[in-house]
Design a protein around this motif. Sequence first.
Motif, PDB file in Angstrom:
ATOM      1  N   VAL A  36      23.898  52.656 -10.905  1.00 45.53           N
ATOM      2  CA  VAL A  36      25.029  53.484 -11.290  1.00 45.53           C
ATOM      3  C   VAL A  36      24.742  54.213 -12.608  1.00 45.53           C
ATOM      4  O   VAL A  36      24.178  53.643 -13.540  1.00 45.53           O
ATOM      5  CB  VAL A  36      26.300  52.601 -11.448  1.00 45.53           C
ATOM      6  N   SER A  37      25.142  55.492 -12.672  1.00 42.19           N
ATOM      7  CA  SER A  37      25.063  56.250 -13.943  1.00 42.19           C
ATOM      8  C   SER A  37      26.350  56.052 -14.730  1.00 42.19           C
ATOM      9  O   SER A  37      27.261  55.378 -14.282  1.00 42.19           O
ATOM     10  CB  SER A  37      24.965  57.750 -13.714  1.00 42.19           C
ATOM     11  N   ALA A  38      26.412  56.745 -15.849  1.00 43.46           N
ATOM     12  CA  ALA A  38      27.628  56.722 -16.659  1.00 43.46           C
ATOM     13  C   ALA A  38      28.711  57.543 -15.954  1.00 43.46           C
ATOM     14  O   ALA A  38      28.414  58.427 -15.157  1.00 43.46           O
ATOM     15  CB  ALA A  38      27.332  57.309 -18.029  1.00 43.46           C
ATOM     16  N   MET A  39      29.971  57.229 -16.243  1.00 38.62           N
ATOM     17  CA  MET A  39      31.069  57.891 -15.541  1.00 38.62           C
ATOM     18  C   MET A  39      31.233  59.348 -15.971  1.00 38.62           C
ATOM     19  O   MET A  39      31.287  59.644 -17.166  1.00 38.62           O
ATOM     20  CB  MET A  39      32.377  57.151 -15.814  1.00 38.62           C
ATOM     21  N   THR A  42      30.336  61.170 -19.431  1.00 38.72           N
ATOM     22  CA  THR A  42      30.250  60.231 -20.552  1.00 38.72           C
ATOM     23  C   THR A  42      28.970  60.400 -21.381  1.00 38.72           C
ATOM     24  O   THR A  42      29.013  60.333 -22.614  1.00 38.72           O
ATOM     25  CB  THR A  42      30.335  58.777 -20.041  1.00 38.72           C
ATOM     26  N   THR A  43      27.856  60.619 -20.697  1.00 37.00           N
ATOM     27  CA  THR A  43      26.588  60.732 -21.445  1.00 37.00           C
ATOM     28  C   THR A  43      26.647  61.916 -22.426  1.00 37.00           C
ATOM     29  O   THR A  43      26.200  61.800 -23.570  1.00 37.00           O
ATOM     30  CB  THR A  43      25.394  60.880 -20.473  1.00 37.00           C
ATOM     31  N   ASN A  44      27.208  63.027 -21.974  1.00 30.41           N
ATOM     32  CA  ASN A  44      27.353  64.174 -22.894  1.00 30.41           C
ATOM     33  C   ASN A  44      28.232  63.807 -24.075  1.00 30.41           C
ATOM     34  O   ASN A  44      27.940  64.169 -25.220  1.00 30.41           O
ATOM     35  CB  ASN A  44      27.978  65.369 -22.171  1.00 30.41           C
ATOM     36  N   GLY A 121      27.106  54.199 -22.004  1.00 31.67           N
ATOM     37  CA  GLY A 121      27.734  54.859 -20.854  1.00 31.67           C
ATOM     38  C   GLY A 121      27.523  54.068 -19.575  1.00 31.67           C
ATOM     39  O   GLY A 121      28.459  53.813 -18.811  1.00 31.67           O
ATOM     40  N   GLU A 122      26.292  53.654 -19.359  1.00 33.06           N
ATOM     41  CA  GLU A 122      25.949  52.937 -18.132  1.00 33.06           C
ATOM     42  C   GLU A 122      26.437  51.489 -18.186  1.00 33.06           C
ATOM     43  O   GLU A 122      26.786  50.909 -17.160  1.00 33.06           O
ATOM     44  CB  GLU A 122      24.440  52.977 -17.905  1.00 33.06           C
ATOM     45  N   LEU A 123      26.444  50.895 -19.401  1.00 35.05           N
ATOM     46  CA  LEU A 123      26.940  49.513 -19.501  1.00 35.05           C
ATOM     47  C   LEU A 123      28.417  49.478 -19.114  1.00 35.05           C
ATOM     48  O   LEU A 123      28.866  48.616 -18.352  1.00 35.05           O
ATOM     49  CB  LEU A 123      26.735  48.975 -20.922  1.00 35.05           C
ATOM     50  N   GLY A 183      21.558  52.613 -14.138  1.00 35.36           N
ATOM     51  CA  GLY A 183      20.402  53.496 -14.086  1.00 35.36           C
ATOM     52  C   GLY A 183      20.079  53.948 -15.502  1.00 35.36           C
ATOM     53  O   GLY A 183      20.819  53.624 -16.451  1.00 35.36           O
ATOM     54  N   PHE A 184      18.958  54.622 -15.674  1.00 39.90           N
ATOM     55  CA  PHE A 184      18.681  55.392 -16.898  1.00 39.90           C
ATOM     56  C   PHE A 184      18.286  54.567 -18.114  1.00 39.90           C
ATOM     57  O   PHE A 184      17.651  55.067 -19.018  1.00 39.90           O
ATOM     58  CB  PHE A 184      19.930  56.239 -17.191  1.00 39.90           C
ATOM     59  N   ILE A 185      18.655  53.283 -18.156  1.00 41.87           N
ATOM     60  CA  ILE A 185      18.390  52.532 -19.391  1.00 41.87           C
ATOM     61  C   ILE A 185      17.426  51.364 -19.155  1.00 41.87           C
ATOM     62  O   ILE A 185      17.230  50.894 -18.039  1.00 41.87           O
ATOM     63  CB  ILE A 185      19.689  52.022 -20.075  1.00 41.87           C
ATOM     64  N   GLY A 197      15.139  59.421 -20.090  1.00 43.69           N
ATOM     65  CA  GLY A 197      15.249  60.881 -19.964  1.00 43.69           C
ATOM     66  C   GLY A 197      16.512  61.214 -19.196  1.00 43.69           C
ATOM     67  O   GLY A 197      16.879  60.488 -18.261  1.00 43.69           O
ATOM     68  N   ARG A 198      17.181  62.324 -19.577  1.00 46.93           N
ATOM     69  CA  ARG A 198      18.435  62.703 -18.932  1.00 46.93           C
ATOM     70  C   ARG A 198      18.266  62.733 -17.415  1.00 46.93           C
ATOM     71  O   ARG A 198      17.216  63.082 -16.916  1.00 46.93           O
ATOM     72  CB  ARG A 198      18.906  64.083 -19.424  1.00 46.93           C
ATOM     73  N   GLU A 199      19.293  62.364 -16.744  1.00 47.08           N
ATOM     74  CA  GLU A 199      19.306  62.289 -15.274  1.00 47.08           C
ATOM     75  C   GLU A 199      18.322  61.230 -14.776  1.00 47.08           C
ATOM     76  O   GLU A 199      17.801  61.322 -13.676  1.00 47.08           O
ATOM     77  CB  GLU A 199      18.975  63.649 -14.634  1.00 47.08           C
ATOM     78  N   GLY A 200      18.078  60.226 -15.598  1.00 48.35           N
ATOM     79  CA  GLY A 200      17.053  59.241 -15.264  1.00 48.35           C
ATOM     80  C   GLY A 200      17.472  58.158 -14.277  1.00 48.35           C
ATOM     81  O   GLY A 200      16.657  57.321 -13.890  1.00 48.35           O
ATOM     82  N   SER A 201      18.721  58.168 -13.848  1.00 48.53           N
ATOM     83  CA  SER A 201      19.174  57.100 -12.942  1.00 48.53           C
ATOM     84  C   SER A 201      18.472  57.136 -11.596  1.00 48.53           C
ATOM     85  O   SER A 201      18.197  56.086 -11.003  1.00 48.53           O
ATOM     86  CB  SER A 201      20.675  57.200 -12.703  1.00 48.53           C
ATOM     87  N   ASP A 202      18.189  58.332 -11.113  1.00 48.01           N
ATOM     88  CA  ASP A 202      17.458  58.430  -9.843  1.00 48.01           C
ATOM     89  C   ASP A 202      16.105  57.747  -9.988  1.00 48.01           C
ATOM     90  O   ASP A 202      15.629  57.086  -9.064  1.00 48.01           O
ATOM     91  CB  ASP A 202      17.201  59.904  -9.465  1.00 48.01           C
TER      92      ASP A 202
HETATM   93  N1  ASP Z   1      23.914  59.209 -17.369  1.00 46.65           N
HETATM   94  C1  ASP Z   1      22.601  59.758 -17.552  1.00 46.65           C
HETATM   95  C2  ASP Z   1      22.677  61.254 -17.687  1.00 46.65           C
HETATM   96  O1  ASP Z   1      23.754  61.808 -17.508  1.00 46.65           O
HETATM   97  C3  ASP Z   1      21.652  59.376 -16.475  1.00 46.65           C
HETATM   98  C4  ASP Z   1      21.961  59.946 -15.126  1.00 46.65           C
HETATM   99  O2  ASP Z   1      23.048  60.456 -14.890  1.00 46.65           O
HETATM  100  O3  ASP Z   1      21.097  59.885 -14.249  1.00 46.65           O
HETATM  101  O4  ASP Z   1      21.691  61.876 -17.961  1.00 46.65           O
END
Ligand code: ASP
Length: 417
Positions: A36-39, A42-44, A121-123, A183-185, A197-202
């Motif tokens: 799961v990513s941040a809601m 939230t990351t921004n 965010g992810e926690l 994800g991501f952390i 790295g941003r968008e790292g959850s995938d």
């Molecule tokens: N929450 C992180 C981001 O927005 C990781 C992700 O969404 O994959 O970059």
Amino acid sequence: MKIFKFGGASIKDAASVKRVASVLNHFPGEEILIVVSAMGKTTNALEKLVQSLITKNKDLVRSQIKELREAHFRIVDELFSPDEHRVHNDVEILFTQLEIISQSPLPGQYNQVYDQIVSFGELLSTKIVSSYLNSTDYQNKWLDARRLIRTDQNYRFARVDWPFTTRLVKDTIQAGNRYVIQGFIGSDDDFNPTTLGREGSDYTASVLGYILEAQEVVIWKDVPGVLNGDPKVFTQTELLWEISYREAIELAYYGASVIHPKTIQPLREKKIPLRVKSFLNPAEEGSIIKEGADLNPKIPCFIRKDEQTLVTISTRDLAFIVEDHLSKVYKIFHQYGVRVNLSQNTAVSTSFCINNDPVIVPRLIEALQQEFDTTYNEGVQLYSVRHYNAQAKKRVQEAGEVLLEQVSRETYQVVVR
Ligand code: ASP
Ligand code: MG
């Protein structure tokens, strides 16, 4: 075991978290590891909090944490009754920790501070999602990615320590269970939080899929799958049912934002299929990325990169551009961490299309001007068409005034303004 990844958009509010539960209902009895990513955004918001911490703007820090707290508790209040103390408590503890960190001396350089803060965010999201699923009788265990994904200390862009992570993951994940993980952390050897790295959850989903030899990895999105163009940019987009790993990497390279090339690599190595599906219509097939034919249907795929700068350099004495010049130029690009999205030579000049980073590009141009006559156009767009045909070419040529055009066997690219 299957790996499911839900991004920020799929858990942006209480209704979407409920939808995650109904998506999972389509897979009764299956062993699933949920990443799961941040809601929502939230990351921004946490990135902004990092800025305020660095600039020591205490009022802003306070109000930003307050806003984040309210946004998360709004969701908690909608999902749980007030007497479900456990989740209230968990979320409260995380906010207390965030406040303590925010009031303490900064733990290090900018990137390290960033990872400390942004990882919340992810926690938060996983605590909420895991608890909600348990409350709907979808039994699952919450996992702490900081204990499983071991990385180096390259904060903000941490690289996974594969051997260590493999051991940790294999020791922890037991057959027959279901899990929810961030994800991501991850964390470094000293347990400092790191991010990938941003968008790292995938990418996290892919790392876990690789280690656990998952049957498949599914990325749940708010689009029907991988389309042949970003629907926010192009009209009349079509769904790509099947994409080869190689083609997916190519598409990502040219700027298709659906999948990151880093995500594809590990899956490709173990031939684990990656599905991209819509959480709005979970019964639909979506797209599958796997070994096999390039694309099905084989139709032109459109990618637009905005905010580009076209830089043209030429030798001062109109000498031919030779390898020696080019190696100097690429060294400068490398030094400034700039990736060249497209390049083209003439006898005495070379043009490069690069992302228009407002801080880096002026410095880069200054460095190039030391050696070469340098001109540039800012605010141009780069269109790339994979598997083009005449009609597809025409479509992007008409997008503006063509500054540069390049054709290869499979790809047509044009820079327009
Ligand atoms: N929450 C992180 C981001 O927005 C990781 C992700 O969404 O994959 O970059
Ligand atoms: Mg996100």
